[in-house]
Write an enzyme that holds these catalytic residues in place. Structure first.
Site, mmCIF file in Angstrom:
data_model
loop_
_atom_site.group_PDB
_atom_site.id
_atom_site.type_symbol
_atom_site.label_atom_id
_atom_site.label_comp_id
_atom_site.label_asym_id
_atom_site.label_seq_id
_atom_site.Cartn_x
_atom_site.Cartn_y
_atom_site.Cartn_z
ATOM 1 N N HIS A 153 -9.080 -43.944 -54.102
ATOM 2 C CA HIS A 153 -8.625 -42.598 -53.810
ATOM 3 C C HIS A 153 -8.004 -42.729 -52.397
ATOM 4 C CE1 HIS A 153 -12.295 -43.499 -51.186
ATOM 5 N NE2 HIS A 153 -11.560 -42.740 -50.007
ATOM 6 N N HIS A 202 -14.624 -38.739 -55.837
ATOM 7 C CA HIS A 202 -13.360 -38.154 -55.175
ATOM 8 C C HIS A 202 -12.130 -38.833 -55.595
ATOM 9 C CE1 HIS A 202 -14.068 -40.480 -52.056
ATOM 10 N NE2 HIS A 202 -13.240 -40.129 -51.064
ATOM 11 N N HIS A 216 -5.928 -42.217 -45.052
ATOM 12 C CA HIS A 216 -6.244 -43.522 -45.322
ATOM 13 C C HIS A 216 -6.032 -43.708 -46.860
ATOM 14 C CE1 HIS A 216 -10.355 -41.530 -46.118
ATOM 15 N NE2 HIS A 216 -10.209 -42.549 -47.255
ATOM 16 N N HIS A 248 -21.034 -42.729 -45.599
ATOM 17 C CA HIS A 248 -20.757 -41.258 -45.443
ATOM 18 C C HIS A 248 -21.878 -40.234 -45.866
ATOM 19 C CE1 HIS A 248 -16.584 -42.235 -44.735
ATOM 20 N NE2 HIS A 248 -16.251 -42.564 -45.875
ATOM 21 N N TYR A 257 -13.541 -48.865 -42.545
ATOM 22 C CA TYR A 257 -12.036 -48.450 -42.370
ATOM 23 C C TYR A 257 -11.461 -49.581 -41.640
ATOM 24 C CZ TYR A 257 -13.116 -44.145 -44.133
ATOM 25 O OH TYR A 257 -13.498 -42.692 -45.040
ATOM 26 N N GLU A 267 -9.303 -48.178 -46.564
ATOM 27 C CA GLU A 267 -10.830 -48.227 -46.530
ATOM 28 C C GLU A 267 -11.153 -49.160 -47.911
ATOM 29 O OE1 GLU A 267 -12.362 -44.410 -47.710
ATOM 30 O OE2 GLU A 267 -14.305 -45.007 -47.055
#
Length: 309
Positions: A153, A202, A216, A248, A257, A267
């Site tokens: 993503h 996502h 990112h 997260h 990251y 990431e």
């Protein structure tokens, strides 16, 4: 289903030799092509070991930041449907011919309200994987570095996340899995939104910030242990790490990251729950943003919110 996935992220790098060492030797991507762009810039194309299409990452020498994203649709007719929706939304759409991007078929191209270039296509040359599709092993035996399997993503910034969310919903058929708002009141401002078209938690996230910037782009891993192993590799290879392994709150994903040698943030991401269109959207308020982004530390570092390319 329209958009299946983010097919490729095309980014600029300042030094191709350093970039190749990072993306091939440390991350373990497979180089599939090296050429020169029509503008005369050196380009290198990569795929992950579990990706069968020709490429998912394109590096182009000459600066930093994102050049464009490619989005792969399930059916050829989806291109026409998305073109009409984009024009109805008020976007200027141009046709993209087969070969404009190596090994990518016909499609469309438009610039979003966030000033990012999106390309939509249906076909890309399939070159398969080492494990194949007939009684496949779970992974290739001789992975290099982290051995990332696939692009996952990206997160971008723009001045009006609400308008960009509307575009992604109306043109791409995305739905929001998570949002960050200034309040729970009806007149709240949207600070950030995480969107997808399938069960992936996502595919693209959008937060408030400058137009056209990259926060990112991320690569998929299986679990916590692989995220920790990746962080070990980054230290061995003297990679600039932005955030050490953590979780997260938003998406529940496990993450590390880091930066490529040009300063583009990468990431590695694992976990997260399965998304469904009928699942209520998780809503975070800005007073809990630190916990939402970094669940354990519960606070943001200044670099994470200010360094963009």
């Amino acid at each position: 289903m329209g958009i299946m996935r983010m097919g490729y992220a095309h980014v600029r790098v300042t030094d191709m030799t350093e970039a190749k060492n990072h993306y091939a030797s440390t991350l373990g991507l497979y180089e599939t092509l090296e050429d020169t762009s029509p503008e005369g810039n050196k380009r290198v194309f990569y795929k992950g070991w579990d990706e069968w299409d020709h490429h998912s990452v394109v590096l182009e020498e000459g600066g930093v930041g994102v050049v464009k994203y490619g989005w792969k649709v399930e059916h050829e007719a989806d291109i026409d449907a998305i073109e009409k929706k984009a024009q109805t939304f008020g976007l200027t759409v141009e046709r993209m011919s087969s070969g404009e991007n190596p090994e990518v078929g016909d499609g469309i191209r438009f610039t979003t309200t966030s000033d990012h270039v999106f390309e939509v296509y249906h076909s890309q040359t399939s070159i398969g994987t080492e494990v194949g599709t007939h009684n496949p092993d779970p992974f290739p035996r001789h992975l290099v570095g982290v051995g990332v399997p696939a692009l996952d993503h990206s997160l971008i910034t723009c001045e009006d996340p609400k308008l960009m969310e509307k575009l992604l919903m109306e043109v791409f058929g995305f739905y929001a899995t998570e949002r960050v708002q200034t309040s729970l009141d009806a007149d709240h401002d949207l600070v950030g939104t995480w969107l997808t078209s399938n069960n992936q938690i996502h595919q693209l996230a959008v937060i408030g910030g400058p137009q056209g910037k990259l926060h990112h782009f991320a690569f998929r891993l299986d679990d916590w242990s692989q995220v920790g192993h990746a962080a070990d590799i980054f230290t061995m290879d003297d990679v600039s790490v932005d955030v050490t392994p953590t979780r997260h709150g938003i998406t529940r994903g496990q993450t590390t990251y880091f930066f490529d040698p040009s300063g583009n943030r990468n990431e590695v991401f694992a976990g997260g729950y399965l998304a469904y269109p009928d699942r209520p959207t998780n809503v975070w308020t800005v007073d809990q943003l630190g916990q939402g982004i970094f669940y354990h530390a519960r606070e943001l570092n200044e670099r994470f919110t200010t360094v963009l390319t």
